[in-house]
Design a protein around this motif. Structure first.
Motif, PDB file in Angstrom:
ATOM      1  N   ALA A  45       0.828  -1.204   0.000  1.00  0.00           N
ATOM      2  CA  ALA A  45       0.000   0.000   0.000  1.00  0.00           C
ATOM      3  C   ALA A  45       0.859   1.250   0.000  1.00  0.00           C
ATOM      4  CB  ALA A  45      -0.921   0.002   1.223  1.00  0.00           C
ATOM      5  N   ALA A  46       0.414   2.279  -0.714  1.00  0.00           N
ATOM      6  CA  ALA A  46       1.041   3.591  -0.596  1.00  0.00           C
ATOM      7  C   ALA A  46       0.862   4.063   0.843  1.00  0.00           C
ATOM      8  CB  ALA A  46       0.402   4.578  -1.563  1.00  0.00           C
ATOM      9  N   GLY A  71       7.631   5.115   0.989  1.00  0.00           N
ATOM     10  CA  GLY A  71       6.414   5.155   0.183  1.00  0.00           C
ATOM     11  C   GLY A  71       5.508   3.957   0.219  1.00  0.00           C
ATOM     12  N   LEU A  72       5.968   2.782   0.713  1.00  0.00           N
ATOM     13  CA  LEU A  72       5.141   1.582   0.708  1.00  0.00           C
ATOM     14  C   LEU A  72       5.105   0.925   2.083  1.00  0.00           C
ATOM     15  CD1 LEU A  72       6.099  -0.308  -2.603  1.00  0.00           C
ATOM     16  CD2 LEU A  72       3.974   0.928  -2.114  1.00  0.00           C
ATOM     17  N   ALA A  73       3.975   0.295   2.408  1.00  0.00           N
ATOM     18  CA  ALA A  73       3.854  -0.457   3.662  1.00  0.00           C
ATOM     19  C   ALA A  73       2.860  -1.587   3.472  1.00  0.00           C
ATOM     20  CB  ALA A  73       3.420   0.450   4.802  1.00  0.00           C
ATOM     21  N   ARG A  74       3.003  -2.628   4.276  1.00  0.00           N
ATOM     22  CA  ARG A  74       2.066  -3.743   4.264  1.00  0.00           C
ATOM     23  C   ARG A  74       1.352  -3.908   5.599  1.00  0.00           C
ATOM     24  NH1 ARG A  74       2.574  -8.328   1.127  1.00  0.00           N
ATOM     25  NH2 ARG A  74       0.704  -9.000   2.265  1.00  0.00           N
ATOM     26  N   ALA A  75       2.050  -3.593   6.704  1.00  0.00           N
ATOM     27  CA  ALA A  75       1.490  -3.890   8.025  1.00  0.00           C
ATOM     28  C   ALA A  75       1.872  -2.813   9.033  1.00  0.00           C
ATOM     29  CB  ALA A  75       1.984  -5.252   8.506  1.00  0.00           C
ATOM     30  N   VAL A  76       1.041  -2.702  10.074  1.00  0.00           N
ATOM     31  CA  VAL A  76       1.332  -1.833  11.207  1.00  0.00           C
ATOM     32  C   VAL A  76       1.111  -2.637  12.474  1.00  0.00           C
ATOM     33  CG1 VAL A  76       0.916   0.387  12.326  1.00  0.00           C
ATOM     34  CG2 VAL A  76       0.374   0.114   9.889  1.00  0.00           C
ATOM     35  N   PRO A 109       8.430  -8.011   3.536  1.00  0.00           N
ATOM     36  CA  PRO A 109       9.648  -7.236   3.801  1.00  0.00           C
ATOM     37  C   PRO A 109       9.557  -6.465   5.118  1.00  0.00           C
ATOM     38  CG  PRO A 109       8.912  -6.922   1.539  1.00  0.00           C
ATOM     39  CD  PRO A 109       7.813  -7.641   2.245  1.00  0.00           C
ATOM     40  N   GLU A 110      10.618  -6.550   5.912  1.00  0.00           N
ATOM     41  CA  GLU A 110      10.614  -5.875   7.221  1.00  0.00           C
ATOM     42  C   GLU A 110      10.442  -4.369   7.085  1.00  0.00           C
ATOM     43  OE1 GLU A 110      13.697  -5.178  10.926  1.00  0.00           O
ATOM     44  OE2 GLU A 110      13.844  -7.054   9.787  1.00  0.00           O
ATOM     45  N   GLU A 111      11.008  -3.789   6.009  1.00  0.00           N
ATOM     46  CA  GLU A 111      10.914  -2.340   5.844  1.00  0.00           C
ATOM     47  C   GLU A 111       9.497  -1.879   5.514  1.00  0.00           C
ATOM     48  OE1 GLU A 111      12.488  -4.088   1.932  1.00  0.00           O
ATOM     49  OE2 GLU A 111      12.792  -4.397   4.100  1.00  0.00           O
ATOM     50  N   GLN A 112       8.589  -2.833   5.246  1.00  0.00           N
ATOM     51  CA  GLN A 112       7.192  -2.491   4.995  1.00  0.00           C
ATOM     52  C   GLN A 112       6.306  -2.721   6.218  1.00  0.00           C
ATOM     53  OE1 GLN A 112       5.666  -4.216   1.364  1.00  0.00           O
ATOM     54  NE2 GLN A 112       7.384  -3.458   0.137  1.00  0.00           N
ATOM     55  N   VAL A 113       6.932  -2.900   7.384  1.00  0.00           N
ATOM     56  CA  VAL A 113       6.192  -3.027   8.641  1.00  0.00           C
ATOM     57  C   VAL A 113       6.402  -1.752   9.454  1.00  0.00           C
ATOM     58  CG1 VAL A 113       5.851  -4.340  10.768  1.00  0.00           C
ATOM     59  CG2 VAL A 113       6.495  -5.532   8.650  1.00  0.00           C
ATOM     60  N   ASP A 233       2.808  10.756  19.066  1.00  0.00           N
ATOM     61  CA  ASP A 233       1.665  11.032  18.198  1.00  0.00           C
ATOM     62  C   ASP A 233       1.982  10.743  16.735  1.00  0.00           C
ATOM     63  OD1 ASP A 233       0.861  12.169  20.589  1.00  0.00           O
ATOM     64  OD2 ASP A 233       1.353  14.199  19.936  1.00  0.00           O
ATOM     65  N   MET A 234       1.114   9.973  16.116  1.00  0.00           N
ATOM     66  CA  MET A 234       1.256   9.775  14.676  1.00  0.00           C
ATOM     67  C   MET A 234      -0.079   9.398  14.058  1.00  0.00           C
ATOM     68  SD  MET A 234       3.163   6.113  13.968  1.00  0.00           S
ATOM     69  CE  MET A 234       4.486   6.211  15.158  1.00  0.00           C
ATOM     70  N   LEU A 235      -0.208   9.780  12.806  1.00  0.00           N
ATOM     71  CA  LEU A 235      -1.351   9.390  11.979  1.00  0.00           C
ATOM     72  C   LEU A 235      -0.778   8.760  10.720  1.00  0.00           C
ATOM     73  CD1 LEU A 235      -4.239   9.387  10.829  1.00  0.00           C
ATOM     74  CD2 LEU A 235      -3.907  11.784  10.218  1.00  0.00           C
ATOM     75  N   LEU A 236      -1.137   7.513  10.483  1.00  0.00           N
ATOM     76  CA  LEU A 236      -0.665   6.802   9.306  1.00  0.00           C
ATOM     77  C   LEU A 236      -1.831   6.503   8.376  1.00  0.00           C
ATOM     78  CD1 LEU A 236       1.730   4.218  11.018  1.00  0.00           C
ATOM     79  CD2 LEU A 236       2.325   6.437  10.007  1.00  0.00           C
ATOM     80  N   ALA A 237      -1.588   6.577   7.091  1.00  0.00           N
ATOM     81  CA  ALA A 237      -2.599   6.245   6.091  1.00  0.00           C
ATOM     82  C   ALA A 237      -2.004   5.258   5.096  1.00  0.00           C
ATOM     83  CB  ALA A 237      -3.070   7.505   5.366  1.00  0.00           C
ATOM     84  N   LEU A 238      -2.789   4.235   4.773  1.00  0.00           N
ATOM     85  CA  LEU A 238      -2.377   3.213   3.807  1.00  0.00           C
ATOM     86  C   LEU A 238      -3.423   3.130   2.703  1.00  0.00           C
ATOM     87  CD1 LEU A 238      -1.275   0.280   6.167  1.00  0.00           C
ATOM     88  CD2 LEU A 238       0.133   2.138   5.261  1.00  0.00           C
TER      89      LEU A 238
END
Length: 405
Positions: A45-46, A71-76, A109-113, A233-238
């Motif tokens: 996901a972007a 720019g990319l992520a799969r999991a939080v 990929p770990e960098e997408q977590v 504090d953070m707001l993440l969007a996927l």
């Protein structure tokens, strides 16, 4: 925005296509409460993010910010009960260990977590508990487990916070969902809050970042509970693109429609956070009309919503309108004090910056409503802004006097 364009639906953070979530007990909270949430997109996901402005920033935020920039992520993975903040070099290693456990279990990929934490500051994270619980969190991943995830990220929150909407973009129905936590240490420029927004829209990392920042300025950055801004504090969007719409580009009708959906999700979650302020009994909604500029309106509205004196007056149902005008005066907004009108609910309590005779009993009734609405008309321009806060009660001191113990 019209009703046939935007519709509120159930499903929270997993309402969009291709998202699953879970919430399990890792042993970070007392009484075996759920305290570890996992959010997964079936496809890359972007990713976009907005973060605290506090100079002191927690290890998971530092790690996540670096990864979102790619720019990319799969999991939080999100834990409550421990902020993993002010924990030195160990904190970053623990955040990495949490993400590595997820990446291994999901074979991604770990960098997408991405990693987020909330809870007590300055205490080392018992990361082994998280690592041990990750396989259970992965096993529990399901579309229907959005509520378990939203419960797992709570700290002093009284209720979980989630919302989802659908927006029609031409021939394609796009869904946005979200969950958040936040109750204390809430103030503009992000505030002890974590929020996670998902969408199945096709949109690039850069355009999603642009839309997210714009929406945050009119929602999360317009709430205040106690004037404190946290380290986490953070707001993440996927955005995983599974809706299959034509790619959303800036300065297009599709962008504006998507933005309205995003703003609706952000505003709904922001108001839930303000309403659930520690010890609060009522939401306060302050609208400023007639501001010279949007920035003037925002400054004035935030100042009134954040005034401890006015918040205490709301708790006591005391229509002390002088505290409202005072807060506008020190807000930094440009206006003429001799032209200001003030309303509490339906009751006008001041005109042209001076007192009016008004029905105190009716004003007290207005201050008993939830939300309590305040309108300030500066009569200096054509801009408007709205901010949200909550009343200040005895329970706020009780809760924060024993937060760690």
């Amino acid at each position: 925005m019209t009703e046939n364009i935007l519709q509120v639906i159930p499903g929270g953070v997993t309402a969009p296509k291709g998202f699953m979530a879970s919430g399990v007990a890792a042993g970070l909270k007392k009484n075996n409460k759920v305290d570890l949430a996992l959010l997964l997109s079936e496809t890359p996901a972007a990713a976009a993010g907005v973060y605290t402005t506090n100079l002191v920033q927690a290890a998971p935020l530092v790690l996540t910010r670096q990864r979102v920039a790619e720019g990319l992520a799969r999991a939080v993975i999100i834990n409550a009960g421990n902020a993993n903040a002010c924990t030195g070099s160990r904190g970053l290693q623990d955040a990495i260990a949490s993400s590595r456990a997820v990446a291994t279990a999901l074979a991604i990929p770990e960098e997408q977590v991405l990693v987020a934490s909330t809870g007590v500051i300055g205490v080392p994270l018992p990361v082994e508990k998280i690592v041990d619980a990750v396989p259970r969190a992965v096993e529990a991943l399901a579309k229907e487990n959005h509520m378990a995830a939203s419960q797992a990220i709570m700290t002093t929150d009284l209720v979980p916070k989630e919302v989802a909407v659908q927006v029609q973009l031409g021939e394609t129905l796009v869904t946005l969902g979200g969950m958040a936590k936040g109750s204390g240490m809430i103030h503009p420029n992000m505030a002890t809050m974590l929020a996670f927004i998902t969408t199945d829209a096709v949109i690039s990392h850069g355009v999603l970042q642009q839309a997210l920042k714009q929406a945050v300025d009119s929602s999360f950055n317009m709430i205040t509970v106690d004037g404190d801004t946290s380290t986490n504090d953070m707001l993440l969007a996927l955005a995983n693109g599974q809706a299959g719409n034509p790619e959303i580009l800036p300065e297009t009708e599709a962008y504006q429609l998507f933005y309205q959906g995003l703003l609706e999700v952000c505003s709904a979650l922001a108001k839930m956070i303000a309403r659930d302020g520690e010890g609060a009994t009522r939401l306060i909604e302050v609208t400023v009309n007639g501001a010279l500029t949007l920035q003037d309106g925002q400054k004035a509205a935030r100042s009134v919503a954040g005034s401890n004196l006015f918040k205490a007056a709301v708790f006591g149902k005391d229509a002390n309108w002088g505290r409202i005008l005072c807060a506008v005066g020190y807000s930094g907004a440009t206006f003429d004090p001799s032209t200001v009108d003030i309303f509490i609910g339906e009751v006008q309590v001041a005109q042209d910056g001076a007192a009016l005779e008004f029905d105190e009993e009716k004003a007290a009734v207005m201050l008993s409503q939830d939300p309590v609405t305040v309108l300030v008309d500066l009569k200096s321009g054509a801009s408007s802004a709205t901010a949200w806060g909550c009343d200040l009660t005895y329970d706020y001191v009780r809760i924060n006097g024993s937060y760690r113990t």
